[in-house]
Write a protein that holds these residues in place. Structure first.
Motif, PDB file in Angstrom:
ATOM      1  N   PHE A 105       9.701  -1.182  -3.571  1.00 43.86           N
ATOM      2  CA  PHE A 105       8.843  -0.037  -3.895  1.00 43.86           C
ATOM      3  C   PHE A 105       7.607  -0.126  -3.002  1.00 43.86           C
ATOM      4  O   PHE A 105       7.303  -1.205  -2.482  1.00 43.86           O
ATOM      5  N   PRO A 106       6.875   0.977  -2.815  1.00 47.48           N
ATOM      6  CA  PRO A 106       5.702   0.939  -1.937  1.00 47.48           C
ATOM      7  C   PRO A 106       4.602   0.048  -2.530  1.00 47.48           C
ATOM      8  O   PRO A 106       4.338   0.106  -3.732  1.00 47.48           O
ATOM      9  N   SER A 107       3.980  -0.788  -1.691  1.00 43.13           N
ATOM     10  CA  SER A 107       3.006  -1.756  -2.205  1.00 43.13           C
ATOM     11  C   SER A 107       1.724  -1.062  -2.664  1.00 43.13           C
ATOM     12  O   SER A 107       1.444   0.078  -2.303  1.00 43.13           O
ATOM     13  N   GLY A 108       0.972  -1.779  -3.477  1.00 45.17           N
ATOM     14  CA  GLY A 108      -0.350  -1.305  -3.901  1.00 45.17           C
ATOM     15  C   GLY A 108      -0.428  -0.988  -5.376  1.00 45.17           C
ATOM     16  O   GLY A 108       0.535  -0.554  -6.003  1.00 45.17           O
ATOM     17  N   GLU A 109      -1.643  -1.186  -5.911  1.00 48.97           N
ATOM     18  CA  GLU A 109      -1.894  -0.934  -7.336  1.00 48.97           C
ATOM     19  C   GLU A 109      -1.576   0.518  -7.711  1.00 48.97           C
ATOM     20  O   GLU A 109      -1.127   0.801  -8.820  1.00 48.97           O
ATOM     21  N   ALA A 110      -1.799   1.437  -6.757  1.00 55.76           N
ATOM     22  CA  ALA A 110      -1.551   2.857  -7.049  1.00 55.76           C
ATOM     23  C   ALA A 110      -0.089   3.110  -7.391  1.00 55.76           C
ATOM     24  O   ALA A 110       0.257   4.156  -7.958  1.00 55.76           O
TER      25      ALA A 110
END
Ligand code: NAD
Ligand code: ZN
Length: 388
Positions: free
Chosen positions: A84-89
């Motif tokens: 999945f795309p990284s980052g808290e968002a």
């Protein structure tokens, strides 16, 4: 993982037992350098499964995904990678459902095990997928960020962020085993590395003065990512967290101390729309919550100044946006609030969490006190920055 070239003496892979009350839920956290190749044996022993689904963010998958998959396949384990795309968002229900659908679409059944390979975001999402997949299948964590190694991979909290606040939808699921190979920390950005250090400082502040003093003494070696110091740092933090969650797995009492810095921290993450990384938000949150403690007479005087000193010595920025009312408002929907009051885990002094007169671990704090503390912290920070 490739061996580092430094000639530092390296302790062997150490094991910390997270005992838990139900014997079935006890698990080991293995921490060492160059230990990733031990994963297949650990899986066979602690999490035998017909099939393994590795969940990783795309950044970590690119760095370590194929290496991990190859390592497991060489050992004749059946494994697939889901990213999945990284980052808290992206720590969202949408990511949870997309991953769940992809794993279902690949025909993965109940006899499978999820492996979370990545930072705290991956661990939280992977754990939540495991907790809900066909009503729950086992999970194993292979943390790759400092924050995930020394904090997020231990204790069984998983979940996602929603509009109403951070981590408000989730589940408790203890991993079967955790393997932290500190060698992978060499590729972590400075910013993410320092964010992880903030949680280590937290462990020292809430429970272990010796850990705090060790961090204060060895800041330079830690920042240089000396392999031996990294292993020591992660092991001690894990041992501190393990002791707390063993005593109180579902946060009825003492586990709340781990939320020190987090009531304000989560509010800062929210008002910044998650542009402030979790570790930095916790750092600023701890500073404000030390001020709250000092105002209430719960924390010894100078607790905040010692915290600031260690944060600065480690190069951890204290980012406090000048939006006091927004932050106070955002604390109200943090899940630590019971009914309409907002409760805070505070420290009595560096190395010791504070208890209420009735023996509790959280304090109800009025919004006006929070405002005063936020303003005081802002003034102190602006004086630091202008050299006053
Ligand atoms: N479940 C818990 O008990 C618990 C405890 C603390 C924090 N958390 C959660 O953890 C999250 C923060 O964790 P985080 O700081 O690890 O964030 P993260 O997972 O977003 O990782 C930070 C960044 O580092 C990258 N990364 C990870 N490992 C790397 C490596 N070895 N080399 C290069 N890049 C790497 C990731 O791709 C990401 O871009 C927050 O969502 C927080 O709420 C959970
Ligand atoms: Zn945290």
């Amino acid at each position: 993982m490739q061996a580092r070239e430094e000639a530092t003496a390296m302790p062997d892979c150490g094991v910390i037992r997270v005992a838990m009350t139900a014997a079935a839920e006890a698990y080991d956290v293995h921490v060492g350098a160059d230990v990733l190749d031990r994963l297949p044996a650990m899986l066979r022993q602690a999490a035998p499964a017909f099939r393994y689904a590795v969940i990783s963010d795309d950044h970590v998958a690119h760095l370590y995904g194929s290496e991990l998959i190859r390592c497991l396949r060489e050992d004749s384990l059946t494994v697939d990678l889901f990213t999945f795309p990284s980052g808290e968002a992206n720590k969202t229900r949408e990511t949870w459902s997309a991953l769940t659908d992809a794993i279902l679409g690949a025909g993965v059944g109940r006899d499978a095990c999820i492996i979370g390979l990545g930072g705290g975001v991956t661990g939280d999402v992977a754990g939540f997928v495991a907790a809900t997949y066909m009503r729950g299948i086992p999970v194993v964590h292979v943390p790759t960020s400092l924050l995930a190694m020394l904090d997020a991979s231990v204790g069984g909290k998983t979940g996602v962020d929603v509009d109403a606040g951070k981590n408000l939808v989730g589940a408790f699921i203890q991993p079967r085993v955790v393997l932290a190979d500190t060698t992978v920390l060499r590729t972590l950005s400075d910013s993410d590395f320092r964010a992880g250090l903030a949680e280590a400082v937290k462990h020292g502040f809430i429970a272990d003065l010796r850990h705090l003093e060790w961090i204060e003494r060895h800041g330079r070696d830690i920042l240089e990512r000396d392999p031996g110091h990294l292993v020591e740092l992660v092991r001690t933090s894990v041992a501190i967290k393990a002791a707390i969650v063993t005593e109180d797995p579902f946060e009825i009492g003492r586990r709340a101390t781990l939320n020190f810095g987090h009531t304000i921290g989560h509010a800062l993450e929210r008002v910044s729309r998650y542009s402030i990384p979790h570790g930095y938000a916790v750092a600023a949150g701890m500073v404000v919550e030390c001020r709250i403690g000092e105002i209430l007479g719960v924390s010894a005087p100078d607790t905040a100044s010692r915290l600031l000193a260690v944060l600065y010595s480690l190069g951890i920025p204290v980012m406090l946006p000048d939006v006091v009312d927004d932050v106070v408002e955002a604390t109200r929907s943090d899940k630590k609030g019971r009914a309409s009051s907002v409760r805070y885990a505070l420290v009595a002094r560096p190395g010791q969490g504070a208890r209420t007169g009735a023996g509790g671990w959280t304090f109800e704090v009025q919004p006006e006190v929070v405002r005063t503390a936020l303003r005081a912290a802002l003034v102190a920070l602006s004086q630091e920055n202008t050299g006053v």
